[in-house]
Design a protein around this motif. Structure first.
Motif, PDB file in Angstrom:
ATOM      1  N   ALA A   1     -26.150  -4.459  -7.131  1.00  0.00           N
ATOM      2  CA  ALA A   1     -27.026  -4.264  -5.969  1.00  0.00           C
ATOM      3  C   ALA A   1     -27.501  -2.823  -5.907  1.00  0.00           C
ATOM      4  O   ALA A   1     -26.749  -1.890  -6.207  1.00  0.00           O
ATOM      5  N   GLY A   2     -28.771  -2.652  -5.541  1.00  0.00           N
ATOM      6  CA  GLY A   2     -29.338  -1.330  -5.306  1.00  0.00           C
ATOM      7  C   GLY A   2     -29.928  -1.275  -3.911  1.00  0.00           C
ATOM      8  O   GLY A   2     -30.159  -2.310  -3.274  1.00  0.00           O
ATOM      9  N   ASP A   3     -30.187  -0.072  -3.452  1.00  0.00           N
ATOM     10  CA  ASP A   3     -30.728   0.085  -2.110  1.00  0.00           C
ATOM     11  C   ASP A   3     -32.133  -0.512  -2.011  1.00  0.00           C
ATOM     12  O   ASP A   3     -32.946  -0.365  -2.929  1.00  0.00           O
ATOM     13  N   TYR A   4     -32.414  -1.193  -0.907  1.00  0.00           N
ATOM     14  CA  TYR A   4     -33.720  -1.797  -0.644  1.00  0.00           C
ATOM     15  C   TYR A   4     -34.260  -1.194   0.645  1.00  0.00           C
ATOM     16  O   TYR A   4     -33.590  -1.221   1.679  1.00  0.00           O
TER      17      TYR A   4
ATOM     18  N   TYR B   1     -33.650   3.228  -4.363  1.00  0.00           N
ATOM     19  CA  TYR B   1     -33.760   2.491  -5.629  1.00  0.00           C
ATOM     20  C   TYR B   1     -35.019   1.627  -5.625  1.00  0.00           C
ATOM     21  O   TYR B   1     -35.941   1.844  -6.376  1.00  0.00           O
ATOM     22  N   TYR B   2     -35.042   0.635  -4.719  1.00  0.00           N
ATOM     23  CA  TYR B   2     -36.224  -0.227  -4.583  1.00  0.00           C
ATOM     24  C   TYR B   2     -36.912   0.119  -3.276  1.00  0.00           C
ATOM     25  O   TYR B   2     -36.289   0.092  -2.204  1.00  0.00           O
TER      26      TYR B   2
ATOM     27  N   SER C   1     -22.976  -9.460 -10.274  1.00  0.00           N
ATOM     28  CA  SER C   1     -24.272  -8.963  -9.828  1.00  0.00           C
ATOM     29  C   SER C   1     -24.205  -7.469  -9.531  1.00  0.00           C
ATOM     30  O   SER C   1     -23.135  -6.912  -9.301  1.00  0.00           O
TER      31      SER C   1
END
Length: 299
Positions: free
Chosen positions: A48-51, A65-66, A46
């Motif tokens: 992962a990006g910043d939320y 990112y998101y 997987s």
């Protein structure tokens, strides 16, 4: 001491490569959790990006990112200027989870390219937008990849039309008809009515079975027949062409299509045409073995 650190680093790199957690090949491709990366970066797992959730005006930065906007008023989301550095390929995903309008704004002297150059993009409540940096430093520096409604609504599949006719080939009550020329002829038992409670696209599936009922002359050459759906007296241009391969053989037509229908009553039937006689003239006769209509719509 420096030599000792270098030794530990080399040992760590060799261990990671052997276990497949990190690898490089001669094409300078890098893999994470794979020994054979096939792309410049291959990740076997997987990503992962910043939320981040925001509630007011914000300028997107290097670590974003998101981003989800969930404020209590209209807001502005500013894209970073191209002069900040090499932004080429950077992707921002933005969702408006509020009940207010969110405006994504390009930096001064820069634009966002969608179908045209724009200084800003409006993201309504429940919508999602995705943008990528084009790597340029002036003019159209950002590109709008997508903007879509992300709201999830429940739908119900409902019947619009459910009709079936069937008869044994040797039954004395079976319907028969002839095709005396190349003009369209209504297939008996195919005509029926149905009512749409609302205006909606209808997904319609049609199946027809016909049995040849005449011995053709010795010069019979396997003709072709064309069957078309007619709705409210108008040819729909949804049809199928089938060849009758041998004397007295059956014909089977299966036709599907989506039709935008208004609310109210509608009539439907099927027309059949002698599409290609291959240069020979005769009068074919058919018995109607079956006609099936199945139509549904989403409500």
């Amino acid at each position: 001491m420096e030599l000792q650190y270098k030794k530990y680093f080399i040992l760590l790199f060799l261990f990671a490569s052997a276990t497949g957690s990190f690898a490089q090949n001669t094409a300078i491709n890098t893999g994470i959790n794979t020994k054979n990366p096939g792309s410049r970066l291959t990740v076997n797992g997987s990503v992962a990006g910043d939320y981040k959730i925001i509630t007011g005006n914000t300028v997107l930065g290097y670590t974003d990112y998101y981003t989800a906007y969930n404020g209590n008023a209209d807001a502005m989301l500013h894209l970073p200027p191209a002069g900040w550095g090499s932004l080429k390929g950077r992707v921002y995903s933005i969702k408006n989870t509020s009940n207010y309008m969110l405006t994504v704004i390009a930096p001064a002297q820069e634009t966002i390219y969608g179908t045209a150059n724009m200084s800003s993009v409006t993201v309504p409540p429940g919508y999602y937008a995705k943008l990528v940096s084009r790597g340029t430093v002036t003019g159209s520096t950002w590109e709008l990849l997508a903007i879509m409604d992300s709201k999830v609504t429940s739908v119900t599949v409902k019947k619009a039309l459910d009709y079936a006719y069937g008869m044994e080939r040797e039954s004395s009550n079976i319907s028969a008809f002839t095709l005396s020329d190349s003009n369209p002829t209504l297939i008996p038992e195919s005509q029926t009515m149905f009512t749409m409670p609302v205006a909606s696209p209808v997904i319609l599936n049609v199946a027809v079975g016909l049995a040849g009922d005449v011995l053709y002359p010795s010069y019979y050459k396997s003709p072709y027949f064309r069957c078309e759906i007619i709705i409210d007296g108008v040819a729909t241009n949804f049809f199928q062409i089938v060849q009758q391969h041998y004397l007295q053989s059956s014909l089977q037509f299966k036709i599907s299509g989506v039709f935008n229908l208004s609310a109210g009553p509608h009539g439907i039937w099927l027309n059949i045409t002698r599409w290609n006689d291959l240069g020979y003239v005769y009068v074919p006769t058919f018995k109607v073995l079956s006609v099936v209509y199945d139509g549904v719509y989403l409500d």
